[in-house]
Design a protein around this motif. Structure first.
Motif, PDB file in Angstrom:
ATOM      1  N   ILE A  79      72.728  41.706  33.784  1.00 36.25           N
ATOM      2  CA  ILE A  79      71.590  40.931  34.299  1.00 36.25           C
ATOM      3  C   ILE A  79      71.233  41.520  35.655  1.00 36.25           C
ATOM      4  CG2 ILE A  79      70.745  38.692  35.058  1.00 36.25           C
ATOM      5  CD1 ILE A  79      72.717  37.366  33.186  1.00 36.25           C
ATOM      6  N   LYS A  80      70.121  42.228  35.696  1.00 40.23           N
ATOM      7  CA  LYS A  80      69.684  42.808  36.957  1.00 40.23           C
ATOM      8  C   LYS A  80      68.736  41.869  37.692  1.00 40.23           C
ATOM      9  CE  LYS A  80      67.864  47.044  38.962  1.00 40.23           C
ATOM     10  NZ  LYS A  80      67.311  48.378  38.696  1.00 40.23           N
ATOM     11  N   GLY A  81      67.944  41.119  36.937  1.00 35.73           N
ATOM     12  CA  GLY A  81      67.033  40.190  37.578  1.00 35.73           C
ATOM     13  C   GLY A  81      66.496  39.185  36.584  1.00 35.73           C
ATOM     14  N   ILE A  82      66.294  37.948  37.034  1.00 36.65           N
ATOM     15  CA  ILE A  82      65.703  36.889  36.207  1.00 36.65           C
ATOM     16  C   ILE A  82      64.511  36.318  36.964  1.00 36.65           C
ATOM     17  CG2 ILE A  82      66.061  34.661  35.081  1.00 36.65           C
ATOM     18  CD1 ILE A  82      69.075  35.353  35.048  1.00 36.65           C
ATOM     19  N   THR A  83      63.351  36.354  36.348  1.00 33.29           N
ATOM     20  CA  THR A  83      62.138  35.826  36.976  1.00 33.29           C
ATOM     21  C   THR A  83      61.589  34.690  36.127  1.00 33.29           C
ATOM     22  OG1 THR A  83      61.578  37.983  37.910  1.00 33.29           O
ATOM     23  CG2 THR A  83      59.807  36.368  37.759  1.00 33.29           C
ATOM     24  N   ASP A  84      61.384  33.540  36.746  1.00 32.67           N
ATOM     25  CA  ASP A  84      60.817  32.390  36.045  1.00 32.67           C
ATOM     26  C   ASP A  84      59.296  32.436  36.129  1.00 32.67           C
ATOM     27  OD1 ASP A  84      63.233  30.837  35.255  1.00 32.67           O
ATOM     28  OD2 ASP A  84      63.599  30.932  37.403  1.00 32.67           O
ATOM     29  N   ILE A  85      58.660  32.493  34.963  1.00 30.28           N
ATOM     30  CA  ILE A  85      57.198  32.572  34.910  1.00 30.28           C
ATOM     31  C   ILE A  85      56.576  31.300  35.480  1.00 30.28           C
ATOM     32  CG2 ILE A  85      55.207  32.783  33.374  1.00 30.28           C
ATOM     33  CD1 ILE A  85      57.023  34.437  31.503  1.00 30.28           C
ATOM     34  N   ASP A  86      57.175  30.152  35.165  1.00 31.49           N
ATOM     35  CA  ASP A  86      56.708  28.877  35.723  1.00 31.49           C
ATOM     36  C   ASP A  86      57.359  28.705  37.093  1.00 31.49           C
ATOM     37  OD1 ASP A  86      55.281  28.184  33.342  1.00 31.49           O
ATOM     38  OD2 ASP A  86      57.202  27.695  32.428  1.00 31.49           O
ATOM     39  N   GLU A  87      56.567  28.682  38.132  1.00 32.19           N
ATOM     40  CA  GLU A  87      57.087  28.740  39.502  1.00 32.19           C
ATOM     41  C   GLU A  87      58.106  27.648  39.821  1.00 32.19           C
ATOM     42  OE1 GLU A  87      53.951  28.876  42.286  1.00 32.19           O
ATOM     43  OE2 GLU A  87      53.129  30.777  41.554  1.00 32.19           O
ATOM     44  N   ASP A  88      57.831  26.427  39.397  1.00 32.52           N
ATOM     45  CA  ASP A  88      58.676  25.304  39.806  1.00 32.52           C
ATOM     46  C   ASP A  88      59.747  24.941  38.789  1.00 32.52           C
ATOM     47  OD1 ASP A  88      57.199  25.081  42.149  1.00 32.52           O
ATOM     48  OD2 ASP A  88      55.710  23.792  41.186  1.00 32.52           O
ATOM     49  N   GLU A  89      59.745  25.600  37.627  1.00 32.57           N
ATOM     50  CA  GLU A  89      60.710  25.252  36.584  1.00 32.57           C
ATOM     51  C   GLU A  89      61.354  26.505  36.020  1.00 32.57           C
ATOM     52  OE1 GLU A  89      59.829  21.946  33.927  1.00 32.57           O
ATOM     53  OE2 GLU A  89      57.791  21.944  34.736  1.00 32.57           O
ATOM     54  N   THR A  90      62.635  26.416  35.744  1.00 31.37           N
ATOM     55  CA  THR A  90      63.381  27.575  35.259  1.00 31.37           C
ATOM     56  C   THR A  90      63.491  27.578  33.744  1.00 31.37           C
ATOM     57  OG1 THR A  90      65.481  26.384  35.464  1.00 31.37           O
ATOM     58  CG2 THR A  90      64.760  27.677  37.371  1.00 31.37           C
ATOM     59  N   GLY A  91      63.636  28.777  33.200  1.00 32.64           N
ATOM     60  CA  GLY A  91      63.896  28.903  31.778  1.00 32.64           C
ATOM     61  C   GLY A  91      65.351  28.608  31.479  1.00 32.64           C
ATOM     62  N   ASN A  92      65.688  28.607  30.197  1.00 33.69           N
ATOM     63  CA  ASN A  92      67.039  28.246  29.772  1.00 33.69           C
ATOM     64  C   ASN A  92      67.891  29.498  29.580  1.00 33.69           C
ATOM     65  OD1 ASN A  92      66.290  25.399  29.375  1.00 33.69           O
ATOM     66  ND2 ASN A  92      65.039  26.221  27.716  1.00 33.69           N
ATOM     67  N   ILE A  93      69.054  29.512  30.218  1.00 33.70           N
ATOM     68  CA  ILE A  93      69.998  30.611  30.049  1.00 33.70           C
ATOM     69  C   ILE A  93      71.304  30.040  29.524  1.00 33.70           C
ATOM     70  CG2 ILE A  93      71.281  32.452  31.204  1.00 33.70           C
ATOM     71  CD1 ILE A  93      69.002  32.572  33.237  1.00 33.70           C
ATOM     72  N   ILE A  94      71.783  30.604  28.411  1.00 32.73           N
ATOM     73  CA  ILE A  94      73.004  30.112  27.769  1.00 32.73           C
ATOM     74  C   ILE A  94      74.048  31.215  27.782  1.00 32.73           C
ATOM     75  CG2 ILE A  94      74.021  29.265  25.617  1.00 32.73           C
ATOM     76  CD1 ILE A  94      71.288  28.083  24.908  1.00 32.73           C
ATOM     77  N   LEU A  95      75.236  30.889  28.262  1.00 29.66           N
ATOM     78  CA  LEU A  95      76.366  31.809  28.239  1.00 29.66           C
ATOM     79  C   LEU A  95      77.353  31.334  27.179  1.00 29.66           C
ATOM     80  CD1 LEU A  95      77.014  32.152  32.091  1.00 29.66           C
ATOM     81  CD2 LEU A  95      75.441  33.489  30.672  1.00 29.66           C
ATOM     82  N   LYS A  96      77.570  32.156  26.163  1.00 27.01           N
ATOM     83  CA  LYS A  96      78.497  31.789  25.098  1.00 27.01           C
ATOM     84  C   LYS A  96      79.802  32.584  25.168  1.00 27.01           C
ATOM     85  CE  LYS A  96      75.426  29.979  21.507  1.00 27.01           C
ATOM     86  NZ  LYS A  96      75.001  30.138  20.080  1.00 27.01           N
ATOM     87  N   SER A  97      79.668  33.908  25.300  1.00 26.80           N
ATOM     88  CA  SER A  97      80.868  34.735  25.349  1.00 26.80           C
ATOM     89  C   SER A  97      80.508  36.108  25.885  1.00 26.80           C
ATOM     90  CB  SER A  97      81.500  34.870  23.955  1.00 26.80           C
ATOM     91  OG  SER A  97      80.640  35.604  23.091  1.00 26.80           O
ATOM     92  N   GLY A  98      81.547  36.877  26.229  1.00 25.91           N
ATOM     93  CA  GLY A  98      81.343  38.242  26.661  1.00 25.91           C
ATOM     94  C   GLY A  98      81.454  38.414  28.163  1.00 25.91           C
ATOM     95  N   LYS A  99      81.281  39.665  28.580  1.00 30.89           N
ATOM     96  CA  LYS A  99      81.299  40.011  29.995  1.00 30.89           C
ATOM     97  C   LYS A  99      79.866  40.075  30.498  1.00 30.89           C
ATOM     98  CE  LYS A  99      82.947  43.549  33.218  1.00 30.89           C
ATOM     99  NZ  LYS A  99      83.623  44.865  33.337  1.00 30.89           N
ATOM    100  N   ILE A 100      79.576  39.312  31.541  1.00 26.72           N
ATOM    101  CA  ILE A 100      78.245  39.287  32.127  1.00 26.72           C
ATOM    102  C   ILE A 100      78.299  40.009  33.466  1.00 26.72           C
ATOM    103  CG2 ILE A 100      76.274  37.867  32.775  1.00 26.72           C
ATOM    104  CD1 ILE A 100      77.165  37.488  29.869  1.00 26.72           C
ATOM    105  N   ASN A 101      77.675  41.185  33.532  1.00 34.27           N
ATOM    106  CA  ASN A 101      77.589  41.940  34.771  1.00 34.27           C
ATOM    107  C   ASN A 101      76.291  41.545  35.467  1.00 34.27           C
ATOM    108  OD1 ASN A 101      79.880  44.068  34.223  1.00 34.27           O
ATOM    109  ND2 ASN A 101      78.643  44.000  32.372  1.00 34.27           N
ATOM    110  N   VAL A 102      76.392  41.009  36.669  1.00 36.42           N
ATOM    111  CA  VAL A 102      75.210  40.448  37.322  1.00 36.42           C
ATOM    112  C   VAL A 102      75.113  40.948  38.759  1.00 36.42           C
ATOM    113  CG1 VAL A 102      76.489  38.348  37.921  1.00 36.42           C
ATOM    114  CG2 VAL A 102      73.998  38.295  37.884  1.00 36.42           C
TER     115      VAL A 102
END
Length: 305
Positions: free
Chosen positions: A199-222
């Motif tokens: 995950i290099k960057g996350i941008t929310d298109i709706d300024e005041d509300e965030t999208g949904n991100i789900i972590l289930k398994s694995g290695k997340i490099n952020v």
């Protein structure tokens, strides 16, 4: 006898026409992919053959497109415009890259624009030489990436909107030259499930509300910029849900050059420093964190004669 020969010739002609009735069917020797044994000169022509018939595309229908060879400079002409899956399609398309590279060189379109049904990528590389658009633009549809590498120059990895879902499974990597990874509106969902992903960057298109991100398994490099958001999601999970998830921070490193010590002045080893969190590392892989004392080569002192 002539009548029989004429009938036979007509039957043969009809069989040829029937076999070529799909206007998207390949020209001999030029197929880059196939569906059900029939070859096509581009992924789009294969998709058109799947989605272009009203009797196709039921929810439980799965079509598999297999790449037959690398799409390179020699056969780019019919593969430059990206791949579009229309909103009228309700089935599932699996694109198995078979380990091949798919070069999609354009500055006008996304590599894949998915507005209907389900699309599954797997086992390959997609290169987009592009400075404007995304590798995949998902509008109210579902996309899964499984063991894929996305490389090239692009401002976005994925755009998700209107209830879109992107599921990242297995080992997926987005090239470091991509300026931003995921753009999603408040109705869309990005899921990480297995493997090692970035995950290099996350941008929310709706300024005041965030999208949904789900972590289930694995290695997340952020990267550091998204560290707090990802860790907040991780910390909100139960202990049992965290077992299969590993968060690893991608540091913003600068190399500190080697400096010789003198009789009166300390020197230092070559090491790396994170410009964001100021942590120090013995190598650029951040495998060995060190302290400032570990970097010092002490002054020799005078050797008086």
């Amino acid at each position: 006898m002539k009548k029989v020969s004429l009938i036979a010739a007509l039957l043969a002609l009809l069989m040829i026409l029937a076999s070529c009735s799909d206007s998207n069917a390949f020209r001999v020797g030029e197929a880059i992919c196939k569906v059900n044994g029939k070859g096509y000169v581009s992924l789009q022509s294969a998709v058109d053959a799947i989605t272009g018939t009203s009797s196709r595309g039921f929810d439980d229908t799965v079509y598999t497109i297999e790449l037959l060879r690398e799409v390179n400079d020699d056969i780019l002409d019919e593969n430059r415009g990206g791949v579009v899956i229309p909103p009228t399609f309700n089935g599932t398309i699996v694109i198995d890259f078979k380990g091949y590279i798919y070069n999609q060189v354009t500055s006008a379109t996304e590599c894949f624009k998915v507005s209907g049904g389900n699309l599954i990528f797997k086992n390959g590389t997609v290169c987009n030489i592009n400075t404007e658009n995304a590798f995949v633009d998902v509008d109210g549809a579902n996309v899964s990436a499984v063991n894929m590498y996305f490389g090239g120059w692009s401002t976005k990895a994925a755009i998700l909107k209107n209830g879109a879902n992107l599921n990242i499974e297995g080992d997926n990597e987005f090239d470091s030259r991509i300026e931003g990874d995921f753009y999603l509106d408040k109705t869309s969902t990005l899921t990480f499930d297995g493997g090692s992903n970035y995950i290099k960057g996350i941008t929310d298109i709706d300024e005041d509300e965030t999208g949904n991100i789900i972590l289930k398994s694995g290695k997340i490099n952020v990267v550091h910029e998204e560290e707090s958001r990802v860790k907040d999601i991780y910390n909100s999970l139960s202990e049992s849900e965290r077992i299969n998830i590993n968060i690893d921070i991608i540091h913003d490193l600068s190399m500190i050059d080697y400096k010789n010590a003198t009789c009166t002045e300390d020197g230092n080893i070559t090491y790396w420093k994170c410009d964001t969190c100021s942590k120090l590392f013995r190598d650029s892989f951040t495998n060995s964190e060190i302290t400032s004392g570990d970097t010092v080569i002490h002054a020799f002192g005078h050797d008086v004669v």
